[in-house]
Design an enzyme around this catalytic site. Sequence first.
Site, short mmCIF file in Angstrom:
data_model
loop_
_atom_site.label_atom_id
_atom_site.label_comp_id
_atom_site.label_asym_id
_atom_site.label_seq_id
_atom_site.Cartn_x
_atom_site.Cartn_y
_atom_site.Cartn_z
N LYS A 14 -3.62 -1.05 -16.51
CA LYS A 14 -2.52 -0.15 -16.91
C LYS A 14 -1.16 -0.85 -16.74
CE LYS A 14 -3.66 3.00 -13.85
NZ LYS A 14 -4.89 2.51 -13.18
N ARG A 89 -2.62 11.82 -12.44
CA ARG A 89 -3.88 11.44 -11.82
C ARG A 89 -4.71 12.66 -11.44
NH1 ARG A 89 -2.14 6.02 -10.19
NH2 ARG A 89 -3.83 4.82 -9.30
N ARG A 128 -6.50 -9.80 -7.24
CA ARG A 128 -5.07 -9.52 -7.11
C ARG A 128 -4.66 -9.47 -5.64
NH1 ARG A 128 -2.60 -4.21 -9.83
NH2 ARG A 128 -3.75 -3.23 -8.15
N ARG A 134 -0.90 -6.39 -1.26
CA ARG A 134 -1.17 -4.96 -1.20
C ARG A 134 -2.40 -4.69 -0.34
NH1 ARG A 134 -0.78 -2.28 -7.15
NH2 ARG A 134 -2.20 -0.83 -6.12
N ARG A 146 -10.94 4.09 -3.71
CA ARG A 146 -10.03 4.37 -4.85
C ARG A 146 -10.82 4.67 -6.12
NH1 ARG A 146 -6.63 -0.95 -4.71
NH2 ARG A 146 -5.49 -0.10 -6.48
#
Length: 189
Positions: A14, A89, A128, A134, A146
């Site tokens: 996204k 969401r 990532r 993160r 998640r």
Amino acid sequence: MVNIVLFGPPGAGKGTQSEYLIKKYQLTHISTGDLFRKHLKEGTPLGKLAQQYMDEGKLVPDQVVIDMVDDKIKNDGPVTGYIFDGFPRTVAQAEALDKLLTSKNTPIKCMIALEVSKEELVKRLLNRGITSGRADDQDETKINTRIQVYLDETLPVAKYYEKQGKFNPINGIGEVNSIFNSICSIIDK
Ligand code: B4P
């Protein structure tokens, strides 16, 4: 004015696709994840509240998210359109967004859902995590949480847009450019 919702599980692409879409269509980007990370960096009370949820891979409570988006849109000057990335969401968020945009007389044109297998999502996010710093990208258990939260709480949002005739699923696996072209062909319809 063109408003687009870019939808998909964590790691579907996204944020990646938003960057290209913003340039091509001169859209204003609303990424709730980015907004929370900005608050976090600035040490605001909102950032501190969101961090607890984000670090565990859970959703930030609806009203907190809705108020933040509401505030952002109300304080924006004139725009040519919005790209909503990672928002809505939940169905409650989708309803709140419709209400907000109806009051501005500018509805959502289409919702584009990036479809990616679970194995590929986990691979991308761990990858990532090596560079992003993160916390939610560095731990496979959190990534699985998640993805499960997406399946349980976010997937019903697809049905919400399907009922409005705005749901457009596309394959999110492959070259970033070819995925971008598929998205553009939906927007340009
Ligand atoms: P987000 O910031 O929205 O994070 P995300 O789901 O991981 O998606 P992102 O857009 O960053 O990743 P992308 O798919 O582009 O949310 C983080 C947290 O904030 C949530 O867990 C939640 O706690 C909270 N939150 C945010 N919004 C909320 C809301 N509305 N309500 C409640 N809570 C909310 O990219 C992932 C990786 O894949 C990148 O490394 C990229 O390079 C790679 N990639 C992209 N496209 C690829 C391709 N085609 N091939 C290979 N790799 C690709």
